[in-house]
Structures are given as structure tokens and as C-alpha cells.
Scaffold this motif. Sequence first.
Motif, PDB file in Angstrom:
ATOM      1  N   LYS A  54       2.825  -8.925 -17.593  1.00  0.00           N
ATOM      2  CA  LYS A  54       3.881  -7.923 -17.762  1.00  0.00           C
ATOM      3  C   LYS A  54       3.250  -6.532 -17.814  1.00  0.00           C
ATOM      4  O   LYS A  54       2.284  -6.301 -18.537  1.00  0.00           O
ATOM      5  CB  LYS A  54       4.655  -8.194 -19.052  1.00  0.00           C
ATOM      6  N   CYS A  55       3.830  -5.604 -17.065  1.00  0.00           N
ATOM      7  CA  CYS A  55       3.368  -4.216 -17.054  1.00  0.00           C
ATOM      8  C   CYS A  55       3.916  -3.503 -18.292  1.00  0.00           C
ATOM      9  O   CYS A  55       5.123  -3.538 -18.554  1.00  0.00           O
ATOM     10  CB  CYS A  55       3.848  -3.515 -15.786  1.00  0.00           C
ATOM     11  N   LYS A  56       3.045  -2.844 -19.042  1.00  0.00           N
ATOM     12  CA  LYS A  56       3.482  -2.110 -20.231  1.00  0.00           C
ATOM     13  C   LYS A  56       4.328  -0.894 -19.866  1.00  0.00           C
ATOM     14  O   LYS A  56       5.196  -0.490 -20.618  1.00  0.00           O
ATOM     15  CB  LYS A  56       2.274  -1.647 -21.046  1.00  0.00           C
ATOM     16  N   LYS A  57       4.074  -0.309 -18.692  1.00  0.00           N
ATOM     17  CA  LYS A  57       4.766   0.908 -18.308  1.00  0.00           C
ATOM     18  C   LYS A  57       6.166   0.639 -17.752  1.00  0.00           C
ATOM     19  O   LYS A  57       7.162   1.140 -18.281  1.00  0.00           O
ATOM     20  CB  LYS A  57       3.940   1.672 -17.266  1.00  0.00           C
ATOM     21  N   CYS A  58       6.249  -0.167 -16.693  1.00  0.00           N
ATOM     22  CA  CYS A  58       7.560  -0.356 -16.042  1.00  0.00           C
ATOM     23  C   CYS A  58       8.247  -1.664 -16.439  1.00  0.00           C
ATOM     24  O   CYS A  58       9.378  -1.921 -16.018  1.00  0.00           O
ATOM     25  CB  CYS A  58       7.410  -0.300 -14.523  1.00  0.00           C
ATOM     26  N   LYS A  59       7.569  -2.460 -17.229  1.00  0.00           N
ATOM     27  CA  LYS A  59       8.109  -3.734 -17.737  1.00  0.00           C
ATOM     28  C   LYS A  59       8.301  -4.802 -16.651  1.00  0.00           C
ATOM     29  O   LYS A  59       8.952  -5.806 -16.888  1.00  0.00           O
ATOM     30  CB  LYS A  59       9.430  -3.540 -18.498  1.00  0.00           C
ATOM     31  N   SER A  60       7.737  -4.587 -15.464  1.00  0.00           N
ATOM     32  CA  SER A  60       7.805  -5.618 -14.426  1.00  0.00           C
ATOM     33  C   SER A  60       7.065  -6.856 -14.906  1.00  0.00           C
ATOM     34  O   SER A  60       6.048  -6.762 -15.602  1.00  0.00           O
ATOM     35  CB  SER A  60       7.148  -5.137 -13.128  1.00  0.00           C
TER      36      SER A  60
END
Length: 121
Positions: free
Chosen positions: A22-28
Motif C-alpha cells: 500500500k502506498c502511504k501517499k496515494c493509498k493505492s
Amino acid sequence: MKREVPGSCPICGGEITVTEIKCKKCKSVVQGEFDLCKFCRLNDKQKYFVEVFIKNRGNIKEIEKELGISYPTVRNKLDEVISVLGHKVEKPAINKKSILEKLQNGEISKDEALKLLSGKL
């Protein structure tokens, strides 16, 4: 508190597979099966040793000093890391001259020299 992916299963010691990222920035979120990198397989003590090794640019004398361990122990820890990274560790042939030089220079103790000469390290 920083949590890292364990290098092996904390229950049985088996190989770990990461199934979600999971990407911390965009939540993808990406799902699948992802293998850990070689260095992720090192335990905390091995990671610390590698950090000290790199910081000291592989200078065994400095590593001995910082960790408070002997030359043979440094070599054993290095061999352990090499093995965990998936490489074959070949024990070098006993070089008596080199061992005696290390003893003369104070790099190893008399007991360490005897163990090295007998092939027990």
C-alpha cells in the motif's frame, strides 16, 4: 514504532511472501505475491553486522574494535551473512604464513591462531 516485514515466519521459520503493498501517499493497494529481497532475510543481528561492516568499509580491525569481537568471530559472522544471502561459503585453505603474520601484528590472539592453524575456525 517502526515495524519491518520479518525475514521468516515467526511461528515456523518458513519463507515469507508479501501479498499486499500500500502506498502511504496515494493509498493505492497492489495485491499479489511478492518475494522479499535478499537483505530482508537477514535477522536483526545480521543486519546490524552488515551496517557496521559497511560503515567501516570492510576494515576487519575496525569491526573487531566496534563490536568487541575477535577476527575469527568477524569472519564467522560474515560467512553467516554470505550464506543467508544465498551464496556458497567456501572455507579458504589454511594459510599458515598469514595466520602467523596476524599473530605477530597483534590482530589475533595466540588461542585464535592455534584454532585457525588447526582448522577449527
